[in-house]
Design an enzyme around this catalytic site. Structure first.
Site, PDB file in Angstrom:
ATOM      1  CG  ASP A   1      -2.262   0.515   1.008  1.00  0.00           C
ATOM      2  OD1 ASP A   1      -2.361   1.593   0.405  1.00  0.00           O
ATOM      3  OD2 ASP A   1      -3.234  -0.136   1.424  1.00  0.00           O
TER       4      ASP A   1
ATOM      5  CG  HIS B   1      -9.041  -1.164   4.208  1.00  0.00           C
ATOM      6  ND1 HIS B   1      -8.831  -1.144   2.843  1.00  0.00           N
ATOM      7  CD2 HIS B   1      -8.624   0.039   4.663  1.00  0.00           C
ATOM      8  CE1 HIS B   1      -8.298   0.005   2.500  1.00  0.00           C
ATOM      9  NE2 HIS B   1      -8.162   0.749   3.593  1.00  0.00           N
ATOM     10  CG  ASP B   2     -11.387   2.304   3.465  1.00  0.00           C
ATOM     11  OD1 ASP B   2     -10.914   2.253   4.619  1.00  0.00           O
ATOM     12  OD2 ASP B   2     -10.761   2.755   2.489  1.00  0.00           O
TER      13      ASP B   2
ATOM     14  CD  GLU C   1      -8.697   4.788  -1.599  1.00  0.00           C
ATOM     15  OE1 GLU C   1      -9.641   4.527  -0.831  1.00  0.00           O
ATOM     16  OE2 GLU C   1      -7.687   5.424  -1.232  1.00  0.00           O
TER      17      GLU C   1
ATOM     18  CG  ASP D   1      -4.413   5.748   0.985  1.00  0.00           C
ATOM     19  OD1 ASP D   1      -5.296   4.916   1.200  1.00  0.00           O
ATOM     20  OD2 ASP D   1      -4.333   6.845   1.589  1.00  0.00           O
TER      21      ASP D   1
HETATM   22  C1  NOJ Z   1      -8.013   5.463   1.970  1.00  0.00           C
HETATM   23  C2  NOJ Z   1      -7.790   4.235   2.787  1.00  0.00           C
HETATM   24  O1  NOJ Z   1      -8.336   3.129   2.124  1.00  0.00           O
HETATM   25  C3  NOJ Z   1      -8.389   4.494   4.145  1.00  0.00           C
HETATM   26  O2  NOJ Z   1      -8.438   3.342   4.944  1.00  0.00           O
HETATM   27  C4  NOJ Z   1      -7.598   5.590   4.803  1.00  0.00           C
HETATM   28  O3  NOJ Z   1      -8.209   5.938   6.018  1.00  0.00           O
HETATM   29  C5  NOJ Z   1      -7.537   6.838   3.918  1.00  0.00           C
HETATM   30  N1  NOJ Z   1      -7.279   6.548   2.548  1.00  0.00           N
HETATM   31  C6  NOJ Z   1      -6.448   7.752   4.394  1.00  0.00           C
HETATM   32  O4  NOJ Z   1      -5.192   7.178   4.122  1.00  0.00           O
END
Ligand code: NOJ
Length: 566
Positions: free
Chosen positions: A117, A335-336, A261, A219
């Site tokens: 990541d 994970h989000d 992302e 990210d």
């Molecule tokens: C996206 C990530 O997937 C998330 O988990 C994170 O909190 C934010 N970016 C900040 O890095």
């Protein structure tokens, strides 16, 4: 024509030639690991790198090719590692650099690559660059971050808001200036306009590439071109210039997988990121199928009722848009996001059927599938009852803000049960042993109580499990080029309950039909889809032939029939 067929999709698309340049990641399946919650090897309640290494045989037998590891770098863990204080070291709770190198080498022996990541929109406020930067104007690192003078009234320089709630600016009392943080105040944003910042990041990326990693997940990469004073965060004017520079300076000459992302991605911008002559990324994560379910005002905290027609239209739009150039990532969860089977399936009545249906629909599309840890055993959202059970900074901040604004704590928890990120972060359920076999200590976040029945050990020994269904789908991608390169076409676009699509390559044709409801659904099969062939996969009895007439689909029934011409 059937009443549900969309006019615009009715014209049958002609199969195209497969992309000229074939890539190894076209046939790959990626498995995302959230290290903190995957496997704890030393009993401290926190998952770690040796824990991941100990599960390589499990992952190999699932058939995956790549592991995307959420951040494992040194971090104060304000945002579970998405706040990095040393890009070239490992968080002690996760292990050491030697543990990491061992994981990479052992994974390679299993035929698995490790994707890291890359979190470079921001660092931790404990990163030495920020520690220096906050010493004041004149410090060589001041311009590594984004500092502005207060507005005339002494307040924040402008109205940018943090994704975790509140203003995106924090006043540093020492120097009287504000710094920008699009996430927590402990995650200051780097200043990508400073060439020295970019040089340092590229150096760091090359340092990891030398350790034989298989790629980067990037990210919030669509943030790096931001124009702060215009309050423009995503898709800034220099974004693609930076990505091309990054490609040139780091991974461009290597055969790795890169995925950005990009919450702001549109089919048009996805072609800029991943088009074949662009020299940027392999693919992006787009989130349109996720955000179209969110409330216009309250976002994910108030999801709209599930609407299959909209979901199909978004997924099909992306399939069509990247049909001949660019490449799709395919995912239901990460994970989000909440657990896929809780969001789109039925965890009480048809847990296995609906989880398998979702896997079938996703894995037979064109693109690279990503499986989020535990999805392969149908892990579900967690029914926490109090805010004290949550660990995620976003949920804790939002709870405070919403309750201050008058929402009852019970209503907030109800929303969080559906939408909070901790739904995806409860520990991996390995067995029916205490804490699901995740740890011998006290887990950092509670294990979902359903581990007694939903766990990997049970799933692996049951021929008809969700796990075995995933295993088959992942293997088919290796043996059936029609799944990898076949032309996608959707059917019955307006049907509210059923998802139908075909994939076509040369003489191979795959017909995929999925009932998204817990009801029996009668379906008039368009005569163009009448087929007799071989049932590739099904979550009920196999079906080898489809008559061009009425059939009855069972609850969450999904199957794919492959016909191979002469
Ligand atoms: C996206 C990530 O997937 C998330 O988990 C994170 O909190 C934010 N970016 C900040 O890095």
């Amino acid at each position: 024509m059937d009443q549900f067929q969309d006019q615009s999709a009715a014209a049958i698309r002609q199969p195209q030639a497969p992309p000229v340049v074939r890539k190894w990641w076209h046939t790959a399946t990626v498995y995302q690991i959230y290290p903190r919650s995957f496997c704890d090897s030393n009993g401290d309640g926190i998952g770690d790198i040796p824990g991941v290494t100990s599960k390589l045989d499990y992952l190999k037998s699932l058939g995956i090719d790549v592991i995307w590891l959420s951040p494992i770098y040194k971090s104060p863990m304000d945002d579970n590692g998405y706040d990095i204080s040393d890009y070239r070291d490992i968080a002690p709770e996760f292990g050491t650099l030697a543990d990491f190198d061992h994981l990479v080498a052992k994974a390679r022996k299993h035929g698995i690559g490790i994707v890291l990541d890359l979190v470079v929109n921001h660092t931790s406020d404990e990163h030495p660059w920020f520690v220096e930067s906050r010493k004041g104007p004149g410090n060589p690192f001041r311009d590594f971050y984004i500092w502005r003078k207060p507005a005339e009234d002494g307040g924040p320089p402008n109205g940018l808001m943090s994704s975790f709630g509140g203003p995106a600016w924090t006043l540093d009392s020492e120097t009287g200036e504000y710094y920008l943080h699009m996430f927590s105040r402990r995650q200051p944003d780097l200043n990508w306009e400073n060439p020295e910042v970019r040089r340092e990041i590229y150096r760091m990326m090359n340092w990891w590439l030398e350790r034989d990693i298989a790629g980067f997940r990037m990210d919030v990469i669509d943030y790096i071109g931001k124009q702060v004073d215009q309050e423009l965060v995503k898709d800034g004017p220099r974004l693609h210039e930076y990505l091309q520079e990054m490609n040139r300076e780091t991974f461009g000459s290597r055969n790795i997988l890169t995925v950005g992302e990009c919450w702001s991605a549109t089919p048009g911008s996805a072609l800029l990121y991943s088009g074949r002559d662009r020299n940027e990324l392999s693919m992006v994560f787009q989130f349109e199928h996720v955000t179209q379910q969110w409330d216009e005002v309250y976002g994910k905290w108030r999801p709209k009722p599930f609407d299959l027609v909209t979901l199909k239209s978004v997924l099909s739009k992306w399939q069509y848009a990247l049909s001949d150039d660019g490449w799709n990532s395919l995912f239901w969860g990460n994970h989000d996001l909440p657990r896929a089977v809780s969001r789109y399936g039925d965890v009480t009545g048809y847990h296995a059927e609906s989880a398998k249906m979702l896997a079938t629909v996703l894995h037979l599309m064109k693109g690279t599938p990503f499986v989020y840890q535990g999805e392969e055993i149908g892990m579900t959202n967690v029914p926490f009852t109090t805010i004290e059970q949550y660990r995620d900074i976003e949920t804790i901040n939002m709870h405070r803000l919403h309750v201050e604004a008058g929402l009852s704590p019970e209503d907030f928890i109800r929303g969080a049960n559906e939408s909070a990120r901790d739904n995806a972060r409860t520990p991996m359920q390995w067995s029916a042993a205490l804490h699901g076999g995740f740890t011998k200590g006290v887990p950092w976040i509670e294990v979902n109580a359903n581990y007694a029945t939903i766990n990997a050990e049970a799933a692996m020994t049951d021929e008809s499990s969700i796990w075995n269904h995933y295993r088959k789908l992942i293997a088919f991608r290796k043996t059936h080029p029609v799944i990898v390169y076949g032309l996608y076409q959707s059917w019955l676009d307006q049907h509210p309950d059923v998802f139908v699509y075909t994939r076509t390559l040369d003489k191979d044709r795959l017909v995929v039909i999925a009932n998204f409801t817990p009801r029996e659904v009668p379906l008039t099969v368009p005569c163009e889809l009448a087929v007799s062939g071989k049932c590739l996969i099904s979550n009920y009895e196999p079906i080898d032939a489809l008559p061009g007439e009425n059939i009855d689909l069972k609850p969450y029934e999904a199957f794919a029939i492959l016909s191979q011409g002469p």
